[in-house]
Structures are given as structure tokens and as C-alpha cells.
Design a protein around this motif. Structure first.
Motif, PDB file in Angstrom:
ATOM      1  N   UNK A  12       0.751  -1.756  -0.013  1.00  0.00           N
ATOM      2  CA  UNK A  12      -0.079  -0.370  -0.201  1.00  0.00           C
ATOM      3  C   UNK A  12       0.402   1.243  -0.106  1.00  0.00           C
ATOM      4  N   UNK A  13       1.840   0.998  -0.701  1.00  0.00           N
ATOM      5  CA  UNK A  13       3.525   1.999  -0.105  1.00  0.00           C
ATOM      6  C   UNK A  13       2.674   3.521  -1.794  1.00  0.00           C
ATOM      7  N   UNK A  14       2.440   2.232  -2.517  1.00  0.00           N
ATOM      8  CA  UNK A  14       2.137   2.923  -4.060  1.00  0.00           C
ATOM      9  C   UNK A  14       3.124   2.878  -5.267  1.00  0.00           C
ATOM     10  N   UNK A  15       3.466   1.643  -4.856  1.00  0.00           N
ATOM     11  CA  UNK A  15       4.570   0.680  -6.044  1.00  0.00           C
ATOM     12  C   UNK A  15       3.785   1.236  -7.512  1.00  0.00           C
ATOM     13  N   UNK A  16       2.925   0.311  -6.853  1.00  0.00           N
ATOM     14  CA  UNK A  16       1.878   0.482  -8.803  1.00  0.00           C
ATOM     15  C   UNK A  16       1.654   1.485  -8.996  1.00  0.00           C
ATOM     16  N   UNK A  17       0.650   3.066  -8.170  1.00  0.00           N
ATOM     17  CA  UNK A  17       0.635   4.278  -8.672  1.00  0.00           C
ATOM     18  C   UNK A  17       2.152   4.686  -9.433  1.00  0.00           C
ATOM     19  N   UNK A  18       3.354   4.216  -8.094  1.00  0.00           N
ATOM     20  CA  UNK A  18       4.251   4.837  -9.381  1.00  0.00           C
ATOM     21  C   UNK A  18       5.127   4.477 -10.544  1.00  0.00           C
ATOM     22  N   UNK A  19       4.460   2.427 -10.446  1.00  0.00           N
ATOM     23  CA  UNK A  19       4.888   2.034 -11.993  1.00  0.00           C
ATOM     24  C   UNK A  19       4.644   2.554 -12.949  1.00  0.00           C
ATOM     25  N   UNK A  20       2.846   2.837 -12.705  1.00  0.00           N
ATOM     26  CA  UNK A  20       1.983   3.678 -14.006  1.00  0.00           C
ATOM     27  C   UNK A  20       2.175   5.482 -14.137  1.00  0.00           C
ATOM     28  N   UNK A 130       8.754  -3.004 -14.066  1.00  0.00           N
ATOM     29  CA  UNK A 130       8.130  -4.068 -13.137  1.00  0.00           C
ATOM     30  C   UNK A 130       7.572  -4.095 -12.095  1.00  0.00           C
ATOM     31  N   UNK A 131       6.281  -4.155 -11.865  1.00  0.00           N
ATOM     32  CA  UNK A 131       5.125  -3.720 -10.243  1.00  0.00           C
ATOM     33  C   UNK A 131       5.276  -5.097 -10.506  1.00  0.00           C
ATOM     34  N   UNK A 132       5.484  -4.905  -8.668  1.00  0.00           N
ATOM     35  CA  UNK A 132       5.783  -6.470  -8.227  1.00  0.00           C
ATOM     36  C   UNK A 132       4.705  -6.152  -6.330  1.00  0.00           C
ATOM     37  N   UNK A 154       8.097   3.949  -0.388  1.00  0.00           N
ATOM     38  CA  UNK A 154       8.141   4.099   1.455  1.00  0.00           C
ATOM     39  C   UNK A 154       6.682   5.365   1.629  1.00  0.00           C
ATOM     40  N   UNK A 155       5.703   4.748   2.724  1.00  0.00           N
ATOM     41  CA  UNK A 155       5.478   6.276   3.069  1.00  0.00           C
ATOM     42  C   UNK A 155       6.477   7.005   4.249  1.00  0.00           C
ATOM     43  N   UNK A 156       6.123   7.559   4.641  1.00  0.00           N
ATOM     44  CA  UNK A 156       6.626   8.554   5.824  1.00  0.00           C
ATOM     45  C   UNK A 156       6.762   7.790   7.123  1.00  0.00           C
ATOM     46  N   UNK A 157       5.884   6.087   7.140  1.00  0.00           N
ATOM     47  CA  UNK A 157       6.961   5.793   8.733  1.00  0.00           C
ATOM     48  C   UNK A 157       7.467   5.294   8.711  1.00  0.00           C
ATOM     49  N   UNK A 158       7.798   4.865  10.217  1.00  0.00           N
ATOM     50  CA  UNK A 158       9.676   3.940  10.251  1.00  0.00           C
ATOM     51  C   UNK A 158       9.374   2.379   9.920  1.00  0.00           C
ATOM     52  N   UNK A 159       8.307   1.922   9.722  1.00  0.00           N
ATOM     53  CA  UNK A 159       8.275   0.873   9.696  1.00  0.00           C
ATOM     54  C   UNK A 159       8.769   0.434   7.931  1.00  0.00           C
ATOM     55  N   UNK A 160       7.378   1.612   7.246  1.00  0.00           N
ATOM     56  CA  UNK A 160       7.539   1.222   6.036  1.00  0.00           C
ATOM     57  C   UNK A 160       9.217   1.227   5.053  1.00  0.00           C
ATOM     58  N   UNK A 161      10.058   2.911   6.081  1.00  0.00           N
ATOM     59  CA  UNK A 161      11.497   3.030   5.567  1.00  0.00           C
ATOM     60  C   UNK A 161      11.958   1.752   6.200  1.00  0.00           C
ATOM     61  N   UNK A 162      11.736   1.111   7.067  1.00  0.00           N
ATOM     62  CA  UNK A 162      11.950  -0.113   7.555  1.00  0.00           C
ATOM     63  C   UNK A 162      12.180  -0.661   6.713  1.00  0.00           C
ATOM     64  N   UNK A 179      21.702  -2.999 -10.239  1.00  0.00           N
ATOM     65  CA  UNK A 179      22.424  -2.724 -10.510  1.00  0.00           C
ATOM     66  C   UNK A 179      22.567  -1.300  -8.961  1.00  0.00           C
ATOM     67  N   UNK A 180      20.735  -0.528  -8.969  1.00  0.00           N
ATOM     68  CA  UNK A 180      21.174   0.446  -8.169  1.00  0.00           C
ATOM     69  C   UNK A 180      19.465   0.587  -7.936  1.00  0.00           C
ATOM     70  N   UNK A 181      20.180   0.898  -6.179  1.00  0.00           N
ATOM     71  CA  UNK A 181      18.863   0.686  -5.588  1.00  0.00           C
ATOM     72  C   UNK A 181      18.727   2.207  -4.767  1.00  0.00           C
ATOM     73  N   UNK A 182      17.090   2.778  -5.293  1.00  0.00           N
ATOM     74  CA  UNK A 182      16.777   4.069  -5.148  1.00  0.00           C
ATOM     75  C   UNK A 182      15.501   3.969  -3.362  1.00  0.00           C
ATOM     76  N   UNK A 183      15.621   4.703  -3.121  1.00  0.00           N
ATOM     77  CA  UNK A 183      14.464   4.787  -2.208  1.00  0.00           C
ATOM     78  C   UNK A 183      12.630   6.107  -2.812  1.00  0.00           C
ATOM     79  N   UNK A 184      12.056   5.439  -2.931  1.00  0.00           N
ATOM     80  CA  UNK A 184      11.090   7.080  -3.190  1.00  0.00           C
ATOM     81  C   UNK A 184      10.137   6.878  -1.793  1.00  0.00           C
ATOM     82  N   UNK A 185      10.196   7.997  -1.168  1.00  0.00           N
ATOM     83  CA  UNK A 185       8.621   8.015  -0.405  1.00  0.00           C
ATOM     84  C   UNK A 185       7.954   8.589  -0.202  1.00  0.00           C
ATOM     85  N   UNK A 186       6.803   7.707  -0.508  1.00  0.00           N
ATOM     86  CA  UNK A 186       5.622   8.457  -1.561  1.00  0.00           C
ATOM     87  C   UNK A 186       4.559   9.023   0.244  1.00  0.00           C
ATOM     88  N   UNK A 187       3.607   9.773  -0.724  1.00  0.00           N
ATOM     89  CA  UNK A 187       2.209  10.192   0.569  1.00  0.00           C
ATOM     90  C   UNK A 187       3.041  10.882   1.042  1.00  0.00           C
TER      91      UNK A 187
END
Ligand SMILES: Nc1ncnc2c1ncn2[C@@H]1O[C@H](COP(=O)(O)OP(=O)(O)OP(=O)(O)O)[C@@H](O)[C@H]1O
Ligand SMILES: [Mg+2]
Length: 252
Positions: A12-20, A130-132, A154-162, A179-187
Motif C-alpha cells: 500500500x505504499x504506492x508501488x503500482x501508482x509509481x509504476x503507472x 515491473x510492478x511487484x 515507502x511512505x513516511x512511517x518508520x516501519x515502511x522505511x525499515x 545495479x542501483x537501489x533507490x528509495x522514493x518516499x511517497x505520500x
């Protein structure tokens, strides 16, 4: 080989939204041909993209396993025909839905044909998005080929970032060629503490790409059943997401 961007993250963090939105960005930049892959068993990327899906690769695999191959047709030809049918062609991109994972029994032959087909299919595209599904188990299945960018949402919660950090650790342990990992903090809400997030990420090797704000327009489209991909480019979330995507796609 297609430049592959895979989405991951807690539920529910927004993977599919970001993929779109990423597909929307690539179309806008004319980075075509693009293949969107919905690898979530509970597939819904098509809704975000505004497409109807009648068939999945899972169905094709199931039919082959059950021996539902018409007489006079080799399994090879059957599988490739069924997979061809499972590709949804939109104006500017294609979508393929993986569908339900395999049930009990041996799917080896079907899977071998499936991976061979996917390998060939991917070769036809410049970009693969690729949406997972949520969580970490799925990461271990991302083995078909290298992932240029693993975009963890992730969203802004600690659990989600963890959870994002754990997913990144696992991807590295499994050596799945990220090759590269990036975090997007959504919502993200007003005043999201980027410093605190950076501190939390520490030396995890997960790079903070940036944040995308909580956007009422996304909520409104979602409730109306309108594809997120049709959001105007002036929407706060689209603007922010496009800025982030530019940095991974164009390296700006
Ligand atoms: N920036 C945003 N602003 C407002 N709502 C958002 C934003 N991003 C996503 N949402 C909403 O949050 C909900 C979950 O988004 P989405 O389905 O993209 O998450 P997901 O990570 O793919 O979920 P799942 O783990 O179930 O696959 C949806 O209702 C979506 O419209
Ligand atoms: Mg999703």
C-alpha cells in the motif's frame, strides 16, 4: 537488453501508482517501446494504466501444464501463441500480466518455455517497468535478468522505511543483479523530515531519490475509478515523480 526498473516496497505504499506514473513519464519522453509487467498476483497495474486485461501468462502456463494443447500443435508453438495473446497493446506501450503463481505439481516444462519467451519478449523493448507485490519473498523471484534500478517505495512511517532497507539488503544478499537501489518516499506530508530519513538510511546502501507528496488528485482519481496515468502533469504528485524519474532515466 531493455533498461529494467522494478518496483518494490511494503504493501500500500504506492508501488503500482509509481509504476503507472513511470510509464507515463517514459511515454512523454518518447522512450519507447516500453513494456509494463504486472508481476503482482493480485494484478491491478492495468487499472492505473487504463487498460483491460483478458489473459495472463499464468493462464497460458496452467493450460500447458494441464495438457490443453490442441492436437497438431507443438507445446512450443502453443505457448508462444498463448503468450502473444496475453500481451495488451496500448497506443504507446504494452502490458503483460504474470497472473497467479503456479499451483501444486511440476511446472518445469511450462516455466522453461515461459522464461525463454520472456527473455525474447524483453529484447523487443527499450524499457521495462515491473510492478511487484508487497513484501520481500517476491524479490527472490526477480531472477530472470538484471535489474538496472530497483525502485523501493515507502511512505513516511518508520516501519515502511525499515521494510525498504530490508528489501534492499535482501536484494543484495540474493545477488539478483540490481545495479542501483533507490528509495522514493511517497505520500509525503508537508514538512517530511528528509534529514531524519537520510539518517535512518545511514550506510544501508539505499539511496534516497526523493519524495512524492500526498496528492488529493490521486485520491480523487482512485475513487472515481479513473486511471492514475491520466492525471494532469500539473498535479503535485506527477510533477514530483517526473523530477525523480528524470534522475534515474536521464541521469540528471
Ligand atoms: N502520492 C499519493 N497521494 C495520494 N494517494 C496516493 C499516492 N500514492 C498512492 N496513493 C493511493 O494509495 C493507495 C495504494 O497505492 P498503490 O496501489 O499504488 O500501492 P501499492 O504499493 O501498489 O499497493 P499493494 O501493496 O497493494 O500492491 C491507492 O489508493 C493510491 O491511489
Ligand atoms: Mg500494487
Amino acid at each position: 537488453m531493455a533498461y529494467t526498473i522494478a518496483l518494490a516496497g511494503k504493501g500500500g505504499t504506492g508501488k503500482t501508482t509509481m509504476a503507472g506514473l513511470l510509464v507515463k513519464y517514459l511515454v512523454k519522453q518518447q522512450r519507447t517501446p516500453i513494456l509494463a509487467v504486472d508481476a503482482d498476483a493480485n494484478a491491478n497495474l492495468n487499472e492505473v494504466l487504463g487498460l483491460t486485461v483478458d489473459d495472463t501468462l499464468g493462464h497460458a502456463r496452467e493450460e500447458m501444464k494441464k495438457g490443453q494443447v490442441p492436437s497438431g500443435m507443438t507445446k512450443d508453438v502453443f505457448m508462444s501463441m498463448r503468450m502473444e495473446q496475453a500481451i495488451v497493446e496500448a497506443k504507446d506501450f504494452d502490458l503483460v500480466v504474470m497472473g497467479q503463481p503456479e499451483g501444486a505439481g511440476c511446472y518445469c516444462a511450462a516455466n522453461t518455455l515461459l522464461s525463454g519467451f520472456l527473455e525474447k519478449l524483453v529484447g523487443n523493448y527499450k524499457y521495462l517497468v515491473m510492478d511487484n507485490e508487497a513484501g520481500m519473498e517476491h524479490i527472490s523471484r526477480l531472477t530472470t535478468h538484471d535489474v538496472d534500478v530497483l525502485l523501493i517505495v515507502s511512505d513516511t512511517s518508520r516501519r515502511s522505511i525499515q521494510a525498504a532497507v530490508r528489501i534492499n539488503d535482501l536484494a543484495r544478499e540474493l545477488n539478483i543483479g540490481v545495479k542501483r537501489s533507490c528509495l522514493i518516499v511517497n505520500q509525503a506530508k508537508n514538512g517530511t523530515q528528509t534529514d531524519a530519513i537520510m539518517k535512518f538510511l545511514g550506510d544501508s546502501g539505499l539511496e534516497l531519490l526523493g519524495s512524492v507528496p500526498e496528492d488529493e488528485a490521486v485520491t480523487a482519481y482512485d475513487l472515481d475509478g479513473r486511471p492514475t496515468m491520466e492525471l494532469p502533469e500539473t498535479s503535485a504528485s506527477v510533477k514530483a515523480a517526473f523530477d525523480l524519474f528524470a534522475r534515474i532515466v536521464d541521469g540528471s
